[in-house]
Scaffold this motif. Sequence first.
Motif, mmCIF file in Angstrom:
data_model
loop_
_atom_site.group_PDB
_atom_site.id
_atom_site.type_symbol
_atom_site.label_atom_id
_atom_site.label_comp_id
_atom_site.label_asym_id
_atom_site.label_seq_id
_atom_site.Cartn_x
_atom_site.Cartn_y
_atom_site.Cartn_z
ATOM 1 N N ALA A 326 0.822 -1.215 0.000
ATOM 2 C CA ALA A 326 0.000 0.000 0.000
ATOM 3 C C ALA A 326 0.850 1.257 0.000
ATOM 4 N N LEU A 327 2.171 1.133 0.232
ATOM 5 C CA LEU A 327 3.048 2.311 0.190
ATOM 6 C C LEU A 327 3.075 2.895 -1.215
ATOM 7 N N PRO A 328 3.230 4.204 -1.353
ATOM 8 C CA PRO A 328 3.254 4.828 -2.686
ATOM 9 C C PRO A 328 4.421 4.304 -3.521
ATOM 10 N N GLN A 329 4.124 3.992 -4.773
ATOM 11 C CA GLN A 329 5.137 3.547 -5.731
ATOM 12 C C GLN A 329 5.878 2.303 -5.249
ATOM 13 N N ALA A 330 5.187 1.401 -4.540
ATOM 14 C CA ALA A 330 5.834 0.185 -4.044
ATOM 15 C C ALA A 330 6.181 -0.735 -5.212
ATOM 16 N N HIS A 331 7.307 -1.435 -5.062
ATOM 17 C CA HIS A 331 7.797 -2.367 -6.096
ATOM 18 C C HIS A 331 8.052 -3.709 -5.427
ATOM 19 N N LEU A 332 7.319 -4.769 -5.871
ATOM 20 C CA LEU A 332 7.455 -6.110 -5.308
ATOM 21 C C LEU A 332 8.316 -6.948 -6.251
ATOM 22 N N VAL A 333 9.474 -7.432 -5.751
ATOM 23 C CA VAL A 333 10.383 -8.288 -6.523
ATOM 24 C C VAL A 333 10.305 -9.687 -5.923
ATOM 25 N N VAL A 334 9.968 -10.704 -6.762
ATOM 26 C CA VAL A 334 9.706 -12.071 -6.286
ATOM 27 C C VAL A 334 10.778 -13.015 -6.832
ATOM 28 N N ASP A 335 11.407 -13.769 -5.937
ATOM 29 C CA ASP A 335 12.330 -14.855 -6.322
ATOM 30 C C ASP A 335 11.470 -16.056 -6.712
ATOM 31 N N GLY A 336 11.194 -16.216 -8.030
ATOM 32 C CA GLY A 336 10.161 -17.119 -8.525
ATOM 33 C C GLY A 336 10.283 -18.554 -8.043
ATOM 34 N N TYR A 337 11.396 -19.216 -8.384
ATOM 35 C CA TYR A 337 11.525 -20.633 -8.030
ATOM 36 C C TYR A 337 11.644 -20.831 -6.522
ATOM 37 N N ASN A 338 12.127 -19.822 -5.785
ATOM 38 C CA ASN A 338 12.188 -19.949 -4.326
ATOM 39 C C ASN A 338 10.782 -20.049 -3.760
ATOM 40 N N VAL A 339 9.848 -19.285 -4.358
ATOM 41 C CA VAL A 339 8.459 -19.319 -3.886
ATOM 42 C C VAL A 339 7.771 -20.611 -4.332
ATOM 43 N N THR A 340 7.916 -20.976 -5.629
ATOM 44 C CA THR A 340 7.185 -22.140 -6.139
ATOM 45 C C THR A 340 7.672 -23.436 -5.508
ATOM 46 N N LYS A 341 8.990 -23.561 -5.276
ATOM 47 C CA LYS A 341 9.513 -24.799 -4.692
ATOM 48 C C LYS A 341 9.244 -24.865 -3.192
ATOM 49 N N THR A 342 8.842 -23.731 -2.619
ATOM 50 C CA THR A 342 8.390 -23.743 -1.225
ATOM 51 C C THR A 342 6.916 -24.138 -1.142
ATOM 52 N N GLY A 343 6.105 -23.623 -2.082
ATOM 53 C CA GLY A 343 4.664 -23.852 -2.008
ATOM 54 C C GLY A 343 4.192 -25.101 -2.723
ATOM 55 N N TYR A 344 4.684 -25.410 -3.916
ATOM 56 C CA TYR A 344 4.230 -26.562 -4.680
ATOM 57 C C TYR A 344 5.413 -27.164 -5.439
ATOM 58 N N PRO A 345 6.323 -27.837 -4.707
ATOM 59 C CA PRO A 345 7.553 -28.339 -5.339
ATOM 60 C C PRO A 345 7.342 -29.543 -6.243
ATOM 61 N N THR A 346 6.234 -30.288 -6.115
ATOM 62 C CA THR A 346 6.058 -31.514 -6.896
ATOM 63 C C THR A 346 5.559 -31.247 -8.313
ATOM 64 N N MET A 347 5.121 -30.030 -8.584
ATOM 65 C CA MET A 347 4.605 -29.716 -9.912
ATOM 66 C C MET A 347 5.761 -29.491 -10.888
ATOM 67 N N PRO A 348 5.559 -29.715 -12.197
ATOM 68 C CA PRO A 348 6.587 -29.387 -13.190
ATOM 69 C C PRO A 348 6.886 -27.881 -13.168
ATOM 70 N N LEU A 349 8.084 -27.511 -13.617
ATOM 71 C CA LEU A 349 8.497 -26.099 -13.561
ATOM 72 C C LEU A 349 7.547 -25.203 -14.349
ATOM 73 N N GLU A 350 7.082 -25.678 -15.496
ATOM 74 C CA GLU A 350 6.199 -24.833 -16.309
ATOM 75 C C GLU A 350 4.908 -24.521 -15.553
ATOM 76 N N LYS A 351 4.311 -25.534 -14.915
ATOM 77 C CA LYS A 351 3.076 -25.296 -14.162
ATOM 78 C C LYS A 351 3.352 -24.472 -12.906
ATOM 79 N N GLN A 352 4.529 -24.632 -12.288
ATOM 80 C CA GLN A 352 4.883 -23.784 -11.143
ATOM 81 C C GLN A 352 4.884 -22.313 -11.570
ATOM 82 N N ARG A 353 5.527 -22.021 -12.714
ATOM 83 C CA ARG A 353 5.590 -20.627 -13.171
ATOM 84 C C ARG A 353 4.194 -20.071 -13.448
ATOM 85 N N LEU A 354 3.362 -20.857 -14.170
ATOM 86 C CA LEU A 354 2.033 -20.360 -14.528
ATOM 87 C C LEU A 354 1.176 -20.119 -13.286
ATOM 88 N N ARG A 355 1.278 -20.985 -12.300
ATOM 89 C CA ARG A 355 0.463 -20.808 -11.087
ATOM 90 C C ARG A 355 0.898 -19.559 -10.331
#
Length: 453
Positions: A326-355
Amino acid sequence: MERSEGGAAGADEAAGAAEVLDRPLPEGVRRKVIALVADAFGDLTVAELPTQLRQYARFTPTRRAKFAGNAMASALESHALFRQRVAELVRAGQPELAEALDAGSVPAAADPLDVAAAAYVLRPPGWVKLVAAAGEEVQRAQAEKAEEDAARELQRLREELAAARSAARDETEHMRTELESARKDADRLQRKLRSAENDVRRGEAALRKAAAELDSVREAAAAEKSSAETEARRLKARLAETESALEASRRAAREGRSVEDMRVRLLLDTVLDAAQGLRRELALPPASMHPADTVDAVEPGRMTPKDVASRALSDTDPALLDQLLALPQAHLVVDGYNVTKTGYPTMPLEKQRLRLLGGLAVLAAQTGAEMTCVFDGAELAAPVLLAPPRGVRVLFSKPGQTADELIRRLVRAEPPGRPVVVVSTDREVADGVARAGARPVASALLLKRLSRT
């Protein structure tokens, strides 16, 4: 009775031993003798064997014949006791042939080689003649076989000669046919040559005619060129006159525009002087505020992402992420595979990215914050065909570069004071972006927040 028979056999053997071969043992007879000794070898004790043959006591008859043939033949000739024991075994194994040899009669159906080999071992009277006769029989058989082979070879050569003569006749006939065809081709080529010579003569005549026409065309072109050069000089003179007139008109236009500019400038100075007089007359103070000062926002240095919910909310509460975005001009940078392999590691990489990208698109639409999702390019087996969702920037690290390095570069590229939030559970990434002024949050926090969308 047995002793008398043994004595008779010994006497016969002594008489046979007095006979000596005057020529080498025929090769066929020698092979048969070695085979007989090899077969009788196994029935002898080690003490009955000559010293040089004892090492072959455990061999099979075939191996004895192969490796100890010469040694057995030599021992048979030089050791009388060894030959006597072998002869006894041969008598026991072939009693009919042994009796016939002792009686001086040879069975008509017996193989001459077998008779000669047995005679050589048993040594009955006249054994030398039997061995010699067997050798002569073998030589006669070999001669007959050689004669038959020669006859077959002669017949084969005659057939080949007949075939060669027939082939030569066919080849000669073929060559005659080809020669006749070549003569016809030569006649046809001569006719074509004469026709080509006539065509060349006609072409030379046409070339001379074309050369004459070319000369006339060149003369006409020279005349036209001279006329064109005269016309070009005339046009250049007219162009110079036109350029002079155009320059004069431009100079007149510039002089006229200078007068108009002077009039407009004089009017503007008059308006400015009037405005300054009005300001002095009304005693208006200088303006101390600007319209931008009336806009409510977080100014640099007054509030950073580190100050948000530092006490009110825990680091695992999804509301913390909402306050940061909610801060003005906030910028969210996400470490993609770090998040996907934490939340749904059993899925293929392509489906991890799309989700993940689907959830970030919804979050971007809800918060309006700038969002960048970074994936490690080393995880890719081939180029990714991906259409980034609205509101989400998708980046892959270059070859030789990790996603962590790309995230740190993104944080360093932001100006000081802008709210930058980095989502990663990697401690090294979190510490690095924190030193650069960004706010690190855990991947589990983003996953909780996305589960609410």
